[in-house]
Design an enzyme around this catalytic site. Sequence first.
Site, PDB file in Angstrom:
ATOM      1  N   LYS A 186      24.998 -21.084  31.176  1.00 43.83           N
ATOM      2  CA  LYS A 186      23.637 -21.571  31.443  1.00 43.83           C
ATOM      3  C   LYS A 186      22.799 -21.350  30.185  1.00 43.83           C
ATOM      4  O   LYS A 186      22.749 -20.245  29.651  1.00 43.83           O
ATOM      5  CB  LYS A 186      23.016 -20.802  32.614  1.00 43.83           C
ATOM      6  CG  LYS A 186      21.582 -21.240  32.910  1.00 43.83           C
ATOM      7  CD  LYS A 186      21.088 -20.668  34.221  1.00 43.83           C
ATOM      8  CE  LYS A 186      20.419 -19.325  34.133  1.00 43.83           C
ATOM      9  NZ  LYS A 186      19.080 -19.320  33.550  1.00 43.83           N
TER      10      LYS A 186
ATOM     11  N   LEU B 266      16.116 -26.054  32.369  1.00 41.41           N
ATOM     12  CA  LEU B 266      14.792 -26.275  31.780  1.00 41.41           C
ATOM     13  C   LEU B 266      13.703 -26.491  32.835  1.00 41.41           C
ATOM     14  O   LEU B 266      12.523 -26.606  32.485  1.00 41.41           O
ATOM     15  CB  LEU B 266      14.829 -27.464  30.795  1.00 41.41           C
ATOM     16  CG  LEU B 266      15.784 -27.305  29.605  1.00 41.41           C
ATOM     17  CD1 LEU B 266      15.721 -28.521  28.697  1.00 41.41           C
ATOM     18  CD2 LEU B 266      15.489 -26.037  28.816  1.00 41.41           C
ATOM     19  N   LYS B 267      14.081 -26.581  34.100  1.00 37.83           N
ATOM     20  CA  LYS B 267      13.141 -26.634  35.238  1.00 37.83           C
ATOM     21  C   LYS B 267      11.977 -27.585  35.012  1.00 37.83           C
ATOM     22  O   LYS B 267      10.804 -27.174  34.966  1.00 37.83           O
ATOM     23  CB  LYS B 267      12.586 -25.227  35.532  1.00 37.83           C
ATOM     24  CG  LYS B 267      13.635 -24.187  35.903  1.00 37.83           C
ATOM     25  CD  LYS B 267      12.962 -22.892  36.334  1.00 37.83           C
ATOM     26  CE  LYS B 267      13.938 -21.798  36.689  1.00 37.83           C
ATOM     27  NZ  LYS B 267      14.644 -21.213  35.530  1.00 37.83           N
TER      28      LYS B 267
ATOM     29  N   ASP C 173       6.597 -32.367  36.135  1.00 36.85           N
ATOM     30  CA  ASP C 173       5.505 -33.145  35.528  1.00 36.85           C
ATOM     31  C   ASP C 173       5.345 -34.407  36.364  1.00 36.85           C
ATOM     32  O   ASP C 173       5.950 -34.511  37.436  1.00 36.85           O
ATOM     33  CB  ASP C 173       5.855 -33.459  34.056  1.00 36.85           C
ATOM     34  CG  ASP C 173       4.612 -33.622  33.184  1.00 36.85           C
ATOM     35  OD1 ASP C 173       3.658 -34.278  33.638  1.00 36.85           O
ATOM     36  OD2 ASP C 173       4.597 -33.109  32.060  1.00 36.85           O
ATOM     37  N   ILE C 174       4.560 -35.361  35.891  1.00 38.13           N
ATOM     38  CA  ILE C 174       4.418 -36.596  36.669  1.00 38.13           C
ATOM     39  C   ILE C 174       5.761 -37.336  36.643  1.00 38.13           C
ATOM     40  O   ILE C 174       6.552 -37.183  35.701  1.00 38.13           O
ATOM     41  CB  ILE C 174       3.268 -37.485  36.134  1.00 38.13           C
ATOM     42  CG1 ILE C 174       3.503 -37.874  34.682  1.00 38.13           C
ATOM     43  CG2 ILE C 174       1.917 -36.788  36.308  1.00 38.13           C
ATOM     44  CD1 ILE C 174       2.532 -38.940  34.178  1.00 38.13           C
TER      45      ILE C 174
ATOM     46  N   THR D 186       7.014 -39.116  33.383  1.00 34.33           N
ATOM     47  CA  THR D 186       7.367 -38.220  32.270  1.00 34.33           C
ATOM     48  C   THR D 186       8.707 -37.537  32.528  1.00 34.33           C
ATOM     49  O   THR D 186       9.541 -37.406  31.628  1.00 34.33           O
ATOM     50  CB  THR D 186       6.241 -37.169  32.089  1.00 34.33           C
ATOM     51  OG1 THR D 186       5.029 -37.867  31.812  1.00 34.33           O
ATOM     52  CG2 THR D 186       6.542 -36.217  30.956  1.00 34.33           C
TER      53      THR D 186
ATOM     54  N   ARG E 120      25.312  -8.939  41.470  1.00 36.64           N
ATOM     55  CA  ARG E 120      25.605  -7.667  40.800  1.00 36.64           C
ATOM     56  C   ARG E 120      26.922  -7.103  41.321  1.00 36.64           C
ATOM     57  O   ARG E 120      27.260  -7.307  42.484  1.00 36.64           O
ATOM     58  CB  ARG E 120      24.492  -6.630  41.080  1.00 36.64           C
ATOM     59  CG  ARG E 120      23.151  -6.960  40.429  1.00 36.64           C
ATOM     60  CD  ARG E 120      23.237  -6.851  38.907  1.00 36.64           C
ATOM     61  NE  ARG E 120      21.980  -7.153  38.239  1.00 36.64           N
ATOM     62  CZ  ARG E 120      21.656  -8.340  37.739  1.00 36.64           C
ATOM     63  NH1 ARG E 120      22.476  -9.371  37.863  1.00 36.64           N
ATOM     64  NH2 ARG E 120      20.519  -8.508  37.105  1.00 36.64           N
TER      65      ARG E 120
ATOM     66  N   GLN F 237      16.343  -7.336  39.474  1.00 33.97           N
ATOM     67  CA  GLN F 237      16.616  -8.200  40.623  1.00 33.97           C
ATOM     68  C   GLN F 237      16.377  -7.391  41.886  1.00 33.97           C
ATOM     69  O   GLN F 237      16.714  -6.215  41.953  1.00 33.97           O
ATOM     70  CB  GLN F 237      18.078  -8.711  40.601  1.00 33.97           C
ATOM     71  CG  GLN F 237      18.402  -9.626  39.442  1.00 33.97           C
ATOM     72  CD  GLN F 237      17.901 -11.061  39.640  1.00 33.97           C
ATOM     73  OE1 GLN F 237      17.156 -11.340  40.578  1.00 33.97           O
ATOM     74  NE2 GLN F 237      18.289 -11.942  38.733  1.00 33.97           N
TER      75      GLN F 237
ATOM     76  N   GLY G  77      24.037 -12.987  34.585  1.00 34.30           N
ATOM     77  CA  GLY G  77      23.601 -12.718  33.225  1.00 34.30           C
ATOM     78  C   GLY G  77      24.017 -11.348  32.759  1.00 34.30           C
ATOM     79  O   GLY G  77      25.159 -11.131  32.334  1.00 34.30           O
TER      80      GLY G  77
HETATM   81  O1  C5P Z   1      20.758 -11.041  34.086  1.00 29.89           O
HETATM   82  P1  C5P Z   1      20.718 -11.645  35.455  1.00 29.89           P
HETATM   83  O2  C5P Z   1      22.080 -11.693  36.137  1.00 29.89           O
HETATM   84  O3  C5P Z   1      19.661 -11.074  36.344  1.00 29.89           O
HETATM   85  O4  C5P Z   1      20.329 -13.169  35.161  1.00 29.89           O
HETATM   86  C1  C5P Z   1      20.128 -14.099  36.175  1.00 29.89           C
HETATM   87  C2  C5P Z   1      19.757 -15.425  35.587  1.00 29.89           C
HETATM   88  O5  C5P Z   1      19.369 -16.280  36.654  1.00 29.89           O
HETATM   89  C3  C5P Z   1      18.580 -15.394  34.615  1.00 29.89           C
HETATM   90  O6  C5P Z   1      18.800 -16.420  33.641  1.00 29.89           O
HETATM   91  C4  C5P Z   1      17.398 -15.731  35.479  1.00 29.89           C
HETATM   92  O7  C5P Z   1      16.354 -16.367  34.778  1.00 29.89           O
HETATM   93  C5  C5P Z   1      18.030 -16.716  36.476  1.00 29.89           C
HETATM   94  N1  C5P Z   1      17.336 -16.830  37.753  1.00 29.89           N
HETATM   95  C6  C5P Z   1      17.103 -15.750  38.602  1.00 29.89           C
HETATM   96  N2  C5P Z   1      16.464 -15.945  39.792  1.00 29.89           N
HETATM   97  C7  C5P Z   1      16.065 -17.183  40.147  1.00 29.89           C
HETATM   98  C8  C5P Z   1      16.297 -18.265  39.316  1.00 29.89           C
HETATM   99  C9  C5P Z   1      16.940 -18.053  38.112  1.00 29.89           C
HETATM  100  O8  C5P Z   1      17.476 -14.641  38.308  1.00 29.89           O
HETATM  101  N3  C5P Z   1      15.482 -17.360  41.321  1.00 29.89           N
END
Ligand code: C5P
Length: 232
Positions: A32, A60-61, A64-65, A68, A181, A190, A210
């Site tokens: 990602k 990139l979420k 916008d209108i 666009t 996790r 989290q 992540g």
């Molecule tokens: O490091 P970690 O496992 O917490 O990363 C989770 C990823 O998922 C990050 O890129 C975070 O921005 C994304 N994310 C999130 N919760 C959301 C949407 C996206 O943790 N609701």
Amino acid sequence: MGRDVIIACDFSSKEEVLNFLDKFQGKKPFVKIGMELYYAEGPSIVKEIKARGHKIFLDLKLHDIPNTVKKSMAVLSRLDVDICNLHAGGTKRMMEAALEGLTRPDGTRPLLIAVTQLTSTDQESMENDLLIREPIDKVVMHYAKNAADAGLDGVVCSPLEAQKVHETCGKEFLTITPGVRFADGDIGDQKRVMTPAEANKIGSDYIVVGRPITAAADPVAAYERCLNEFVG
Ligand code: C5P
């Protein structure tokens, strides 16, 4: 595409992300790329990681209108990523326009996924800041249904919502779930987390992981563990 682990490459430079991916040698994990890396390095980092053979979720979420978003999605479709996303809060009409823009002349397109309410938004801030007075679970499901009605492929949601999303929008509607996790790992910032095995059991289609991988002493071993627990 089947179930998979997507590594959130939350780095802010090309050097960092390529050093990280170099550790994987022959393996090509799904990655990602978020705003941080994209705004730092631009489209070339997407092309470079794609050329290395990785599947890419470009996070990139857009919001916008409709016009666009449609035009911007048409530009993103040329980057040949596998998944793009937007905010369902932009309305059904914006989502439909996005889908049109994302579809290439040959009819192919990346998967398009919606963010419902961000997990950083809670009931209180939704009511006070956005003046939305319904229960947040109901709002999330309503946005997911809007995304499905607009023809999108799925939503990003908490693993705890994945089952309900499938019940509401159908089994084929994809759930991409962060907040994962290891049972013996650090939760960090989290709040509501699940292990990869639990996420599998409740029907997540993709998990976004992540720091349990990027900050591990051995990221490749952590990725393999995650993959084994999630996909089996
Ligand atoms: O490091 P970690 O496992 O917490 O990363 C989770 C990823 O998922 C990050 O890129 C975070 O921005 C994304 N994310 C999130 N919760 C959301 C949407 C996206 O943790 N609701």
